[in-house]
Motif scaffolding. Sequence first.
Motif, mmCIF file in Angstrom:
data_model
loop_
_atom_site.group_PDB
_atom_site.id
_atom_site.type_symbol
_atom_site.label_atom_id
_atom_site.label_comp_id
_atom_site.label_asym_id
_atom_site.label_seq_id
_atom_site.Cartn_x
_atom_site.Cartn_y
_atom_site.Cartn_z
ATOM 1 N N LEU A 45 42.704 36.186 38.024
ATOM 2 C CA LEU A 45 42.302 36.962 39.055
ATOM 3 C C LEU A 45 41.639 38.145 38.440
ATOM 4 O O LEU A 45 40.728 38.951 38.897
ATOM 5 N N THR B 244 37.481 38.514 39.257
ATOM 6 C CA THR B 244 37.315 39.166 40.427
ATOM 7 C C THR B 244 36.138 40.090 40.270
ATOM 8 O O THR B 244 35.284 40.608 41.145
ATOM 9 N N THR C 226 44.301 32.722 44.506
ATOM 10 C CA THR C 226 45.117 33.705 45.010
ATOM 11 C C THR C 226 46.317 33.211 45.692
ATOM 12 O O THR C 226 47.473 34.014 45.651
ATOM 13 N N SER D 254 33.055 38.289 41.231
ATOM 14 C CA SER D 254 33.067 37.296 42.278
ATOM 15 C C SER D 254 32.422 37.781 43.365
ATOM 16 O O SER D 254 32.337 38.905 43.758
ATOM 17 N N VAL E 263 33.797 40.040 46.996
ATOM 18 C CA VAL E 263 33.845 41.478 47.053
ATOM 19 C C VAL E 263 32.630 41.954 47.604
ATOM 20 O O VAL E 263 32.626 43.181 48.147
ATOM 21 N N SER F 243 36.783 38.357 53.291
ATOM 22 C CA SER F 243 37.457 37.654 52.183
ATOM 23 C C SER F 243 38.755 37.789 52.283
ATOM 24 O O SER F 243 40.088 36.905 52.336
ATOM 25 N N GLN G 258 38.459 31.501 45.013
ATOM 26 C CA GLN G 258 39.598 32.633 45.066
ATOM 27 C C GLN G 258 40.864 32.610 45.810
ATOM 28 O O GLN G 258 41.917 32.789 45.452
#
Length: 975
Positions: free
Chosen positions: A18, A22, A299, A25, A28, A34, A295
């Motif tokens: 992550l 991130t 996550t 990604s 964001v 998200s 993600q």
Amino acid sequence: MSRARLLSLCGFLGSILLSLTTDSSPIVDRPLHSAAFILAVTGITILWLNRTFPNVLQSAPSEQIYSILPHDERRSSRDASQGNDDRVASGGTGLILFLSTLVVAAACVRLELLRRTLKDTQCSQVGIQCVLPLLIALFDSWRTRSSAKNDLEIIPEYRLRSTVVRVFKDNRTRYLLPALLLTWGSVLNALSTSRPRSTHICAIALPHRILIPVFQSLGVLLDTFILCAIASFSKGMGARSIHKYRRWPMMVAWIFLVIALSLTVAGAIVYSAKPEYRSWIVSLDDSYLLSLMGQTLLTAPTIISGMVLLLWFDLLEICFLVFFVCTSVPSFTAMWTETSVYPSVARGTIFFSLLLLFCGLAIFRQVRTGTESHVPLAVQLKAPSFRPLLYGFLLSFFALYALLQLYQSQQVSFHPIDVLMDGAKILHNERWRNVSQSNSLDTAVTEYRRRYHRHPPPGYDEWYKFATDRSSLIINEFDSIDSDLSPFWSLSPTELRFRVWQMNANPWNEIAGISVRAGKAEISPNILPTHRWMLEGATRMINTFAEWLPDMDLALNLNDECRVAVPWERLVIPRRGSGGGENASSFAAFKENKWSSNREDSWPPLPSEPITETVFEDHSFHDTFYKYGAIGCPPPSRARKERAWNTRDLCVSCAAPHSLGQYVQNWTLAADICHQPDLAKLHGFYVSPAAFKTTHDLMPVFSQSKVHGYSDILFPSPWNYIDKVKYDPSPEHPDKGFHDKSSTLFWRGATSEGVSAEGTWKGMTRQRLVHLANNLTSSEEVPVMLQTPSHKYAYRGVKSKDLRKLLNMDIGIVDKIARCGGRDCADQEKEFGLVGQSDFQDHWKYRYLFDMDGAGFSGRFLPFLQSKSLPFKTALFREWYDSRLTAWLHFVPQDLRLQGVHSTLAYFSGINGKIDGKQVFMPAHAKEGEFIAEQGREWANKVLRKEDMEVYFFRLLLEWGRLTDERRDDIGFQL
């Protein structure tokens, strides 16, 4: 413990992945979207696991259940703890609901703070999040009750160690020292491994410079509260309560779902109350959705692993390990892989920070073992200590550090600009050595066939005579024409002619036509008066050679911005030897050196009433990078896959492929956006163009300039041809010799690059240059390459207050703030101030002239080249002549990020003054600057004259004539 180890591995791997993914990604771009989706999926997954595999989330051996109290305190207060468990299980429902509500509210506020921080990331500070372990340790200290006075003995032979253990065993602050070391090391590490600051503007006149760090600090406090509250849910209910009531996983799952629902409701309210945001709220592109899925898959398991680990370990222990791993691994990587001198890596600071991290973790484990173990103190102290492992780590680390210092020096023996200038001379000489080799029509035809694998178009002999009569130095090298027209070989002549008519027949397209009939060029009707000068200039240029052209129509772009953005997957560029070319055996076939006889009738006349159908979309005032820019890149490219949302830090990896440190090494590659996703927020054309009507269809639009990935056809700009701006020195405005000019970098201009709304001006190139020269705060440091006492060169951070004294830069916005809306006009005027207008001929007073794009190409660059001054140039747009110039020989290139402006000016103008109170000297390289200025001036007077524009346009229209001829495969010039 096998399950715990497996979950630990999954959690740590997830955390590392992550942290690595991130940063680029697309999720964001929409943090609230998200977060709502990820939390909803995670909550549903937890509920499913709790129902299907209850033991995964609920069971842990009783001896591993962590209480915030040390083991001895737990044993002495067992009855009280069990009483608390029973009260929580039976009568604490209201308290749990209250705390859960607080967690939901805190999470929603935290996500809003994150959204606001991401909106102005350039104002954020490095290292604030590193205080999280210390805050959790403080919470641990607050929750832990003071124990009774310790009556442990002092063992003489282990006096120091036994005293330390006694202190930590009985003190509520037992974890504060290791947490402080970990935090100190993390902050130092973050500062030393962070990339240089980008030039994206954090305005000194606006409150964001203070508010964003405040938002960051509040966010860390809320993170601490949320983590400690969730950890308390898992621990404070007690082992019996967890097994009996199974409330812990469901409680967390419902917290996640309520947070997701709250964000969704907030989004619905904004959608209803703010119509201008509706399109943005609901329009989710494929790259975002794909990244969101990836993600989420990463996550959700990481969060679930962390939840289960909270049943096996305490929060502080997990936090220590995660911070140590996620900080040390990238640091080792940076020390080992950063072999270039830019950005410079402070290996000594990194080494010290890693030492602090290791000591913090080691002390934490020692303290935890000493305070939680059943083993008597004397046995603990006599057992093998942690010291051998520590010594081994330090020895290996010192060896690695010494090796890196020996083989990876941060200094270079030669200045990069010297290297780049030498390379530019070699490149130019190799490219243009045989520029005049075609001293006859026969050799010119032969070279044409060799280069382009087909016969020249009809009328090539007249073009050759036209070019030689005008003393054109360049006869053979017109690769840019071939590159521009190659995609259109995939369309039939009939389709090409129809598309030209389709564009010219609708004035809304802001495209105007020029018709060539019977050897004369004329402007089509329905032309906007404000752009008539462009059509008149183009027509005047064409009429110098129109008598040799076939009948044709052209569609000229009236806007500064380019228009044709064909997706990479749809763009068909015929291979040479097929489609638009000919194989070797076909050269012998007869080609008729004559145009088709019915060309005038083949071009449909414009209708008496304009049509309304169009293939263009109006996307003015909106971001254009991903929908119209990046689609011209291959799918695996960074521009298609990544989002460079971090506007605080310079994207060094984005600039690296075309750079040598801070300096542009490959000017052509610097225009390629495919490896530069950060350009999405660094130019007005991508941020918020003023007039942007574009299409994904392959339309034959003739434009004065274009950016990478667009399929417009370039032609010489009438702006320069009719001298809208010209080099015209006079006795009142003389162009003195280079050494007689002021050693100052000069620029004057307007904020015309794009339309600013809601703060988008902070990323535009013109505003960033003005801010870089005038508005940096005194404490900000800029990396500048300077000479060392050993006469080598290295990058050094120089405070902006020192730079303003050492380097002369006269850069300002003229008269008023243009192209802005709302409060952006007042904000910019407050931030930059304004300067008065000046005569264009005043430029010749200064040695160094900065040139950059406006809404499209810069019309000043050719006059700058013709002067005796040295032009610095940064540009996203490319023009017809770009392939004729060589960076570092004819002009000084600058990256769009502007990270090398100070270092470049320092090289040419020199440094002689104090930096941080110490005298620093670097000799000026004025002779090198004068050499580039003279080379650019001489070359421009050879290949960028008005006659060269006519020669280029003539050849371009001959190729266009063949492309639109029904018999294009049967015609061509043969001797």
